[in-house]
Write an enzyme that holds these catalytic residues in place. Structure first.
Site, PDB file in Angstrom:
ATOM      1  N   GLN A 154       0.972  -0.995  -0.031  1.00 61.18           N
ATOM      2  CA  GLN A 154       0.151   0.070   0.044  1.00 61.18           C
ATOM      3  C   GLN A 154       0.798   1.285   0.073  1.00 61.18           C
ATOM      4  O   GLN A 154       1.485   1.748   0.991  1.00 61.18           O
ATOM      5  CB  GLN A 154      -0.968   0.080   1.255  1.00 61.18           C
ATOM      6  CG  GLN A 154      -1.473   1.195   1.408  1.00 61.18           C
ATOM      7  CD  GLN A 154      -2.541   1.628   0.294  1.00 61.18           C
ATOM      8  OE1 GLN A 154      -3.256   0.939  -0.452  1.00 61.18           O
ATOM      9  NE2 GLN A 154      -2.489   3.044   0.034  1.00 61.18           N
ATOM     10  N   GLN A 156       0.371   4.386  -1.168  1.00 62.48           N
ATOM     11  CA  GLN A 156      -0.035   5.876  -0.851  1.00 62.48           C
ATOM     12  C   GLN A 156      -0.198   5.977   0.420  1.00 62.48           C
ATOM     13  O   GLN A 156      -0.595   5.103   1.222  1.00 62.48           O
ATOM     14  CB  GLN A 156      -1.485   6.090  -1.516  1.00 62.48           C
ATOM     15  CG  GLN A 156      -1.982   7.550  -1.812  1.00 62.48           C
ATOM     16  CD  GLN A 156      -3.400   7.902  -2.212  1.00 62.48           C
ATOM     17  OE1 GLN A 156      -4.136   6.779  -2.142  1.00 62.48           O
ATOM     18  NE2 GLN A 156      -3.796   9.026  -2.447  1.00 62.48           N
ATOM     19  N   GLY A 283     -10.538   0.654   2.387  1.00 60.69           N
ATOM     20  CA  GLY A 283     -11.587   0.181   1.515  1.00 60.69           C
ATOM     21  C   GLY A 283     -11.148  -0.260   0.464  1.00 60.69           C
ATOM     22  O   GLY A 283     -11.627  -1.507  -0.143  1.00 60.69           O
ATOM     23  N   MET A 285      -8.171   0.887  -3.030  1.00 61.12           N
ATOM     24  CA  MET A 285      -6.981   1.493  -3.401  1.00 61.12           C
ATOM     25  C   MET A 285      -6.647   1.371  -5.179  1.00 61.12           C
ATOM     26  O   MET A 285      -6.994   0.338  -5.714  1.00 61.12           O
ATOM     27  CB  MET A 285      -5.641   1.153  -2.746  1.00 61.12           C
ATOM     28  CG  MET A 285      -4.308   1.895  -3.144  1.00 61.12           C
ATOM     29  SD  MET A 285      -4.405   3.476  -2.819  1.00 61.12           S
ATOM     30  CE  MET A 285      -3.413   4.164  -4.059  1.00 61.12           C
ATOM     31  N   ASN A 287      -5.119   1.506  -7.574  1.00 58.69           N
ATOM     32  CA  ASN A 287      -3.707   0.894  -8.256  1.00 58.69           C
ATOM     33  C   ASN A 287      -4.123   0.796  -9.725  1.00 58.69           C
ATOM     34  O   ASN A 287      -4.987  -0.111 -10.018  1.00 58.69           O
ATOM     35  CB  ASN A 287      -3.038  -0.288  -7.674  1.00 58.69           C
ATOM     36  CG  ASN A 287      -2.603  -0.007  -5.986  1.00 58.69           C
ATOM     37  OD1 ASN A 287      -2.043   1.188  -5.963  1.00 58.69           O
ATOM     38  ND2 ASN A 287      -3.045  -1.003  -5.190  1.00 58.69           N
ATOM     39  N   GLU A 311     -13.251   3.759  -6.559  1.00 56.46           N
ATOM     40  CA  GLU A 311     -11.863   3.223  -7.244  1.00 56.46           C
ATOM     41  C   GLU A 311     -11.763   3.381  -8.633  1.00 56.46           C
ATOM     42  O   GLU A 311     -10.734   3.810  -9.198  1.00 56.46           O
ATOM     43  CB  GLU A 311     -11.541   1.848  -6.866  1.00 56.46           C
ATOM     44  CG  GLU A 311     -11.242   1.819  -5.183  1.00 56.46           C
ATOM     45  CD  GLU A 311     -10.722   2.786  -4.382  1.00 56.46           C
ATOM     46  OE1 GLU A 311      -9.775   3.400  -4.767  1.00 56.46           O
ATOM     47  OE2 GLU A 311     -11.214   3.077  -3.163  1.00 56.46           O
ATOM     48  N   HIS A 314     -11.025   6.903  -9.847  1.00 52.35           N
ATOM     49  CA  HIS A 314      -9.580   7.432  -9.934  1.00 52.35           C
ATOM     50  C   HIS A 314      -9.152   7.150 -11.020  1.00 52.35           C
ATOM     51  O   HIS A 314      -7.975   7.844 -11.236  1.00 52.35           O
ATOM     52  CB  HIS A 314      -9.161   6.796  -8.664  1.00 52.35           C
ATOM     53  CG  HIS A 314      -9.142   7.396  -7.272  1.00 52.35           C
ATOM     54  ND1 HIS A 314      -8.856   8.592  -7.173  1.00 52.35           N
ATOM     55  CD2 HIS A 314      -9.719   6.735  -6.188  1.00 52.35           C
ATOM     56  CE1 HIS A 314      -9.187   8.847  -5.953  1.00 52.35           C
ATOM     57  NE2 HIS A 314      -9.492   7.626  -5.387  1.00 52.35           N
ATOM     58  N   GLU A 333      -9.261  13.161  -4.158  1.00 55.71           N
ATOM     59  CA  GLU A 333     -10.295  12.474  -3.378  1.00 55.71           C
ATOM     60  C   GLU A 333     -11.661  13.240  -3.544  1.00 55.71           C
ATOM     61  O   GLU A 333     -12.688  12.678  -3.635  1.00 55.71           O
ATOM     62  CB  GLU A 333      -9.940  12.110  -2.084  1.00 55.71           C
ATOM     63  CG  GLU A 333      -8.703  11.491  -1.817  1.00 55.71           C
ATOM     64  CD  GLU A 333      -8.963  10.044  -2.640  1.00 55.71           C
ATOM     65  OE1 GLU A 333      -9.999   9.714  -2.583  1.00 55.71           O
ATOM     66  OE2 GLU A 333      -7.900   9.269  -2.555  1.00 55.71           O
ATOM     67  N   ASP A 388      -0.741  10.321   6.513  1.00 54.83           N
ATOM     68  CA  ASP A 388      -1.584   9.393   7.187  1.00 54.83           C
ATOM     69  C   ASP A 388      -2.355   9.930   8.763  1.00 54.83           C
ATOM     70  O   ASP A 388      -3.262   9.763   8.963  1.00 54.83           O
ATOM     71  CB  ASP A 388      -0.973   8.163   7.616  1.00 54.83           C
ATOM     72  CG  ASP A 388      -0.503   7.325   6.469  1.00 54.83           C
ATOM     73  OD1 ASP A 388      -1.168   7.715   5.455  1.00 54.83           O
ATOM     74  OD2 ASP A 388       0.168   6.407   6.406  1.00 54.83           O
ATOM     75  N   ARG A 566      -9.504  -3.327   8.636  1.00 54.31           N
ATOM     76  CA  ARG A 566      -9.548  -2.045   7.825  1.00 54.31           C
ATOM     77  C   ARG A 566      -9.953  -0.963   8.602  1.00 54.31           C
ATOM     78  O   ARG A 566     -10.778  -0.771   9.356  1.00 54.31           O
ATOM     79  CB  ARG A 566     -11.003  -2.311   6.813  1.00 54.31           C
ATOM     80  CG  ARG A 566     -11.384  -1.160   6.190  1.00 54.31           C
ATOM     81  CD  ARG A 566     -12.556  -1.500   5.082  1.00 54.31           C
ATOM     82  NE  ARG A 566     -12.968   0.086   4.597  1.00 54.31           N
ATOM     83  CZ  ARG A 566     -14.067  -0.212   4.173  1.00 54.31           C
ATOM     84  NH1 ARG A 566     -15.038  -0.948   4.053  1.00 54.31           N
ATOM     85  NH2 ARG A 566     -14.546   1.110   3.619  1.00 54.31           N
ATOM     86  N   LYS A 568     -10.890   2.290   8.707  1.00 55.45           N
ATOM     87  CA  LYS A 568     -11.959   3.196   8.925  1.00 55.45           C
ATOM     88  C   LYS A 568     -12.929   2.304   9.902  1.00 55.45           C
ATOM     89  O   LYS A 568     -14.175   2.914  10.314  1.00 55.45           O
ATOM     90  CB  LYS A 568     -12.544   3.362   7.411  1.00 55.45           C
ATOM     91  CG  LYS A 568     -13.788   4.253   7.474  1.00 55.45           C
ATOM     92  CD  LYS A 568     -14.257   3.998   6.139  1.00 55.45           C
ATOM     93  CE  LYS A 568     -15.915   4.017   6.348  1.00 55.45           C
ATOM     94  NZ  LYS A 568     -16.681   3.879   5.149  1.00 55.45           N
TER      95      LYS A 568
HETATM   96  N1  BES Z   1      -6.829   6.640  -2.449  1.00 58.53           N
HETATM   97  C1  BES Z   1      -7.698   6.205  -1.425  1.00 58.53           C
HETATM   98  C2  BES Z   1      -7.041   5.653  -0.138  1.00 58.53           C
HETATM   99  C3  BES Z   1      -5.862   6.451   0.220  1.00 58.53           C
HETATM  100  C4  BES Z   1      -6.330   7.759   0.281  1.00 58.53           C
HETATM  101  C5  BES Z   1      -4.836   6.085   0.899  1.00 58.53           C
HETATM  102  C6  BES Z   1      -4.974   8.711   1.069  1.00 58.53           C
HETATM  103  C7  BES Z   1      -3.873   6.644   1.271  1.00 58.53           C
HETATM  104  C8  BES Z   1      -3.927   7.813   1.302  1.00 58.53           C
HETATM  105  C9  BES Z   1      -8.752   5.557  -1.833  1.00 58.53           C
HETATM  106  O1  BES Z   1      -9.244   5.646  -3.045  1.00 58.53           O
HETATM  107  C10 BES Z   1     -10.016   5.737  -1.049  1.00 58.53           C
HETATM  108  O2  BES Z   1     -10.539   6.713  -0.965  1.00 58.53           O
HETATM  109  N2  BES Z   1     -10.780   4.708  -0.420  1.00 58.53           N
HETATM  110  C11 BES Z   1     -11.742   4.729   0.400  1.00 58.53           C
HETATM  111  C12 BES Z   1     -12.902   4.344  -0.368  1.00 58.53           C
HETATM  112  C13 BES Z   1     -14.302   5.047   0.026  1.00 58.53           C
HETATM  113  C14 BES Z   1     -14.264   6.516   0.014  1.00 58.53           C
HETATM  114  C15 BES Z   1     -15.332   4.864  -0.972  1.00 58.53           C
HETATM  115  C16 BES Z   1     -11.487   3.662   1.637  1.00 58.53           C
HETATM  116  O3  BES Z   1     -10.697   2.885   1.887  1.00 58.53           O
HETATM  117  O4  BES Z   1     -12.289   3.973   2.656  1.00 58.53           O
HETATM  118 ZN    ZN Z   2     -10.257   7.614  -3.145  1.00 58.35          ZN
END
Ligand code: BES
Ligand code: ZN
Length: 614
Positions: A154, A156, A283, A285, A287, A311, A314, A333, A388, A566, A568
């Site tokens: 991971q 990012q 949730g 990424m 890539n 995703e 993106h 985002e 982060d 996860r 979140k």
């Molecule tokens: N790119 C992000 C995850 C991310 C952002 C990792 C900043 C590190 C730094 C990914 O696209 C994301 O936003 N995931 C969310 C999805 C949700 C908003 C639908 C997640 O993981 O919850």
């Molecule tokens: Zn995102």
């Protein structure tokens, strides 16, 4: 001689075009790279995956493009062991000197390489640390299949440097090739041209021909099966879940179609989904060509697939047009959350899209309460804080509301055309907030005068909180839920017929904080919320159970924290548990048991909540 002449000519041509492209380049406080001196537009990776040592080792070979007379290349590393650095010369590869800088707590160590005056390639021999912040290593016992280990990256925002020495700034774009050696029987995949072949030779080649920022370089290795959803979309997953994933994400090809209609062609060839173990810290990424997806959105009813829309989105906002620094994250985002919601509206209609927008809005309001005022600005001042540590809903939902606001002011037709042009004009480029503002003024505000003032734009981008006239998303469906709730609290039956996950989430999240123990038990016995197999509903219910000291949910809470990593979903539970001494003690015990299965990011976030004094 001729070769040198030719090289000089090329260098000056590259120099001229590079000067033009560096003009607007803002500083990235999170990287030691000096792109205005040297850039590395291509990477060749050779890596061996060693599960016993929990390390990757091999070489990273870069093409160099010099801007002027420079003899040092500045790169980023974190926890890497550098074994040797070489430069290409007429005699082949020759060792060169280099220096690793002091350890910076969020940036890692600068690597400064002596590149002389002429070499156009550099090769770094290195190995990663078992604790690399951008990798997670799982034992066979920690996987569903129990027979083979699993590892994934991971990168990012700034973790690519923990597994590749690299100019780790999203202002850089590079192409890459890779050769990856794994134990026989395991499959390696990357954010590149993955093969659909069933062969498991343990020796894999990849190529990513489109220039991407470093944080989009990704790898995973495991006992993976492949099943196609369409000609363009396949699922890569451990066998236990591959069929469920194919069914859950069957709408993906249609999502690609509607996004292309709205914002122009999908430019990345295939779009595959990799289902990670439940310890995946996000949730999803984005890539490129291979989104990494948590299994916790596979609920059986496609109710959480806005994450796939996100995703996928993106592929336009983020991967095609990229934030130039982590202060500009909202450019990734916010735009993506907006596009995500448009995709959901196209596929499932306004009612569902509006519920999802309203759920996001509530999360935003909670973050606006929780955060320091300065951290609620879109173009946030990060300094050298680790991105982060500042992660929040601000770039997501405030960014999204800004675009919803623009859509409302200019009308959908005009705004859609603007966005489509934006993706074309900045395709395969990284841009700063400042560059976006200039583009917006020129291409939207000036062409449709008197609709939105420059001051209003500045307020959205540079002021904390929300402007007074910001959209306040509401949902009719949720109003119905609130009416039901009122009656139910007075003793009436709840009529949940036709409720989707969204309505349940709104219901649970908005139950009065003084709800009685009797009413908690009443809900649970009727709807079995404690055992909900929907990870989001279970999360909302378990959080409330902690607040209400609803003990019958304890075992499920323990199990949830032990099986899901996860961030979140687990961090808010630990945060809630940390509020009382008894719960904190219990949470620390659970965490000690869960820790070895958590990703480094989830470990550090959890530890900051349970052991705030270190
Ligand atoms: N790119 C992000 C995850 C991310 C952002 C990792 C900043 C590190 C730094 C990914 O696209 C994301 O936003 N995931 C969310 C999805 C949700 C908003 C639908 C997640 O993981 O919850
Ligand atoms: Zn995102």
């Amino acid at each position: 001689m001729l070769r040198t002449l030719f090289m000089n000519l090329c260098t000056s041509l590259v120099l001229i075009s590079a000067l033009a492209s560096t003009q607007a380049r803002a500083e990235d406080a999170h990287s030691y790279a000096k792109l205005d001196e040297v850039e590395t537009p291509h990477l060749d990776l050779q890596l061996t995956v060693d599960f016993a040592q929990r390390e990757l080792h091999g070489t990273a070979t870069y093409t160099l493009v010099r801007h002027g007379d420079v003899d040092k290349l500045h790169m980023d590393t974190s926890e890497l062991t550098i074994e040797k650095v070489e430069l290409i010369s007429e005699q082949g590869w020759q060792a060169t000197s280099y220096k690793l800088g002091e350890l910076h707590e969020s940036l890692g160590r600068e690597l400064v390489i002596d590149i002389g005056n002429v070499a156009d390639q550099v090769r770094i021999h290195y190995r990663t640390a078992p604790t690399a912040s951008g990798l997670q290593w799982l034992t066979p016992a920690q996987t569903a299949g129990k027979e083979h280990p699993f590892m994934f990256s991971q990168s990012q925002p700034i973790h690519a440097r923990s597994w590749i020495p690299i100019q780790d700034t999203p202002a850089l774009r590079l192409t890459y090739n890779a050769r990856v050696i794994t134990p026989a029987g395991l499959l390696a995949v990357m954010s590149a041209d993955n093969s659909l072949s069933a062969e498991r030779s343990g020796d894999y080649q990849f190529s990513m021909p489109q220039p991407i920022p470093p944080y989009l370089i990704a790898i995973a290795v495991g006992d993976l099966e492949i099943k196609s959803i369409s000609d363009q979309v396949a699922v890569f997953a451990e066998s236990y879940i591959v069929d469920d994933a194919v069914a859950e994400f069957a709408d993906t090809p249609r999502m690609i179609e509607v996004t292309e209609e709205l914002y122009g062609p999908y430019r990345w060839d295939r779009y595959d989904l990799l289902i990670l173990p439940p310890s995946f810290p996000f949730g999803g990424m984005e890539n490129p060509r291979l989104s990494f997806i948590t299994p916790t959105i596979i609920s059986g009813d496609r109710s959480l697939i806005n994450l796939i829309a996100h995703e996928l989105a993106h592929s336009w906002s983020g991967n095609l047009v990229t934030n130039a620094s982590w202060r500009d994250l909202w450019i990734n985002e916010g735009f993506t959350s907006y596009v995500e919601n448009r995709i959901m509206e196209e596929l499932f209609g306004k009612r569902r899209a509006q519920m999802e927008l309203a759920l996001g809005y509530q999360d935003l309001l909670a973050d606006l309460e929780r955060l320091d005022k300065e951290d609620t600005v879109l173009n946030i001042e990060l300094g050298t804080r680790h991105p982060d540590d500042v992660f929040s809903q601000i770039p997501y939902v405030k960014g999204q509301l800004f675009l919803v606001y623009l859509e409302q002011q200019f009308g959908r037709e005009v705004f859609d055309k603007f966005l489509r042009q934006y993706f074309d004009d900045f395709a395969f480029q990284s841009i700063s907030t400042e560059q976006f503002k200039q583009y917006l003024s020129r291409e939207l505000l000036a062409k449709h005068p008197d609709k939105v003032s420059q001051d209003k734009i500045d307020e959205w981008i540079h002021q904390p909180g929300l402007p007074e006239d910001a959209p306040k998303p509401e949902s009719d469906a949720f109003e119905q839920v609130e009416k039901q709730m009122e009656r139910w609290l007075k003793g009436a039956q709840l009529n949940t017929e036709g409720w989707t996950t969204h309505e349940w989430l709104h219901f649970i999240n908005n139950l009065p904080r003084d709800i009685s123990a009797v009413n908690m038990a009443r809900l649970d016995s009727e709807y079995n919320l404690t055992n909900s197999q929907n990870a989001e509903i279970a999360h909302a219910w378990l959080k409330l159970s902690i607040i209400k000291k609803y003990e019958p949910a304890r075992d499920r809470l323990r199990n949830y924290l032990l099986t899901i990593g996860r961030n979140k979903l687990v961090a808010p539970l630990y945060r809630e548990l940390a509020r009382t001494a008894d719960n904190l003690k219990w949470a620390r015990e659970v965490y000690q048991q869960a820790k070895s299965g958590y990703h480094p990011l989830t470990q550090s976030v959890t530890e900051s909540l349970l052991y705030p004094d270190g």
